[in-house]
Scaffold this motif. Structure first.
Motif, mmCIF file in Angstrom:
data_model
loop_
_atom_site.group_PDB
_atom_site.id
_atom_site.type_symbol
_atom_site.label_atom_id
_atom_site.label_comp_id
_atom_site.label_asym_id
_atom_site.label_seq_id
_atom_site.Cartn_x
_atom_site.Cartn_y
_atom_site.Cartn_z
ATOM 1 N N ASN A 1 0.952 -1.169 0.194
ATOM 2 C CA ASN A 1 -0.043 -0.291 -0.076
ATOM 3 C C ASN A 1 0.858 1.304 0.084
ATOM 4 O O ASN A 1 0.331 2.340 0.312
ATOM 5 N N GLY A 2 2.128 1.256 -0.434
ATOM 6 C CA GLY A 2 2.874 2.483 -0.382
ATOM 7 C C GLY A 2 3.786 2.879 0.416
ATOM 8 O O GLY A 2 4.127 3.773 0.541
ATOM 9 N N PHE A 3 3.654 2.384 1.668
ATOM 10 C CA PHE A 3 4.614 2.648 2.815
ATOM 11 C C PHE A 3 6.054 2.170 2.521
ATOM 12 O O PHE A 3 6.176 1.227 1.905
ATOM 13 N N ARG A 4 6.829 2.914 2.874
ATOM 14 C CA ARG A 4 8.329 2.889 2.918
ATOM 15 C C ARG A 4 8.969 2.274 4.390
ATOM 16 O O ARG A 4 8.531 2.974 5.140
ATOM 17 N N GLN A 5 9.705 1.516 4.673
ATOM 18 C CA GLN A 5 10.433 1.081 5.731
ATOM 19 C C GLN A 5 11.601 1.973 5.910
ATOM 20 O O GLN A 5 12.289 2.295 4.824
ATOM 21 N N VAL A 6 11.761 2.417 7.039
ATOM 22 C CA VAL A 6 12.774 3.415 7.380
ATOM 23 C C VAL A 6 13.745 2.826 8.132
ATOM 24 O O VAL A 6 13.513 1.622 8.787
ATOM 25 N N ASP A 7 15.214 3.303 8.285
ATOM 26 C CA ASP A 7 16.125 2.875 8.977
ATOM 27 C C ASP A 7 15.666 2.909 10.436
ATOM 28 O O ASP A 7 15.176 3.912 10.790
ATOM 29 N N GLY A 8 16.542 1.946 11.310
ATOM 30 C CA GLY A 8 16.212 2.122 12.791
ATOM 31 C C GLY A 8 15.355 1.091 13.376
ATOM 32 O O GLY A 8 14.460 0.607 12.688
ATOM 33 N N ILE A 9 15.525 0.592 14.338
ATOM 34 C CA ILE A 9 14.684 -0.466 15.149
ATOM 35 C C ILE A 9 14.255 -0.038 16.562
ATOM 36 O O ILE A 9 15.505 0.636 17.263
ATOM 37 N N TYR A 10 13.074 -0.263 16.983
ATOM 38 C CA TYR A 10 12.792 0.161 18.213
ATOM 39 C C TYR A 10 12.800 -1.116 18.964
ATOM 40 O O TYR A 10 11.778 -1.928 18.371
ATOM 41 N N GLU A 11 13.490 -1.329 20.058
ATOM 42 C CA GLU A 11 13.274 -2.763 20.571
ATOM 43 C C GLU A 11 12.420 -2.314 22.100
ATOM 44 O O GLU A 11 12.855 -1.651 22.670
ATOM 45 N N GLU A 12 11.251 -3.010 21.951
ATOM 46 C CA GLU A 12 10.423 -2.640 23.055
ATOM 47 C C GLU A 12 10.320 -3.942 23.919
ATOM 48 O O GLU A 12 10.122 -5.278 23.633
ATOM 49 N N LYS A 13 11.000 -3.865 25.083
ATOM 50 C CA LYS A 13 11.050 -5.003 26.335
ATOM 51 C C LYS A 13 9.680 -5.121 27.028
ATOM 52 O O LYS A 13 9.376 -4.253 27.523
#
Length: 169
Positions: free
Chosen positions: A141-153
């Motif tokens: 649907n046109g979204f693009r993945q961006v760099d970076g990762i959110y690690e949720e503990k």
């Protein structure tokens, strides 16, 4: 089908729909939601007019999402322009009885329109790395993945690795 804000009297149907979604995700080895998240957030979402539904004429709930002003992971992603106004798509779910009918794409279209109406430049979201079906819907649907990762503990044994996605609205 029609699109509307959720009302407090929808809460039991919403939670029942998400229980089925959670059960289906667990069967498909995507154990990222439980009875606490997202279910315990819906009342607050409704009270703050940020939970949207797609419903049948008979009031069966087809899909839902929250449209939020912020996200705990937003500073972990390298957005195209981090300073432009963005809204965050959260708790996005499609009733398992309506799977593979394009409902996800319909809901994303509604979210994009809403974000634009609310003067946002971007619609953003986070998705856990193991949730391949969701990632595929966003990319399609046109979204693009961006760099970076959110690690949720979540606890000592369980950390969710979430990737940011965005689309300009």
């Amino acid at each position: 089908m029609y699109f509307r804000l959720a009302k407090i009297n929808d809460l039991s149907k919403i939670k029942a729909m998400y229980k089925n979604i959670i059960d289906n995700m667990n069967r498909n080895n995507i154990p990222i939601w439980d009875e606490i998240y997202p279910c315990e957030f819906f009342r607050d979402d409704i009270e703050n007019n940020r939970l949207y539904l797609l419903v049948e004429e008979n009031e069966d709930i087809v899909a839902a999402f929250a449209l939020c002003e912020s996200n705990a992971g937003e500073s972990y992603a390298k957005w195209k322009n981090a300073y432009d106004k963005a809204l965050y798509l959260d708790r996005f779910g499609v009733n398992v009885d309506y799977s593979r009918r394009g409902i996800g794409s319909i809901m994303l279209e509604h979210a994009i329109i809403l974000a634009n109406q609310k003067s946002a430049k971007y619609l953003r979201l986070f998705v856990v790395d193991i949730n391949k079906p969701a990632i595929n819907v966003y990319l399609k649907n046109g979204f693009r993945q961006v760099d970076g990762i959110y690690e949720e503990k979540i606890d000592d044994d369980f950390i969710l690795r979430e990737h940011g996605f965005e689309i300009e609205v």
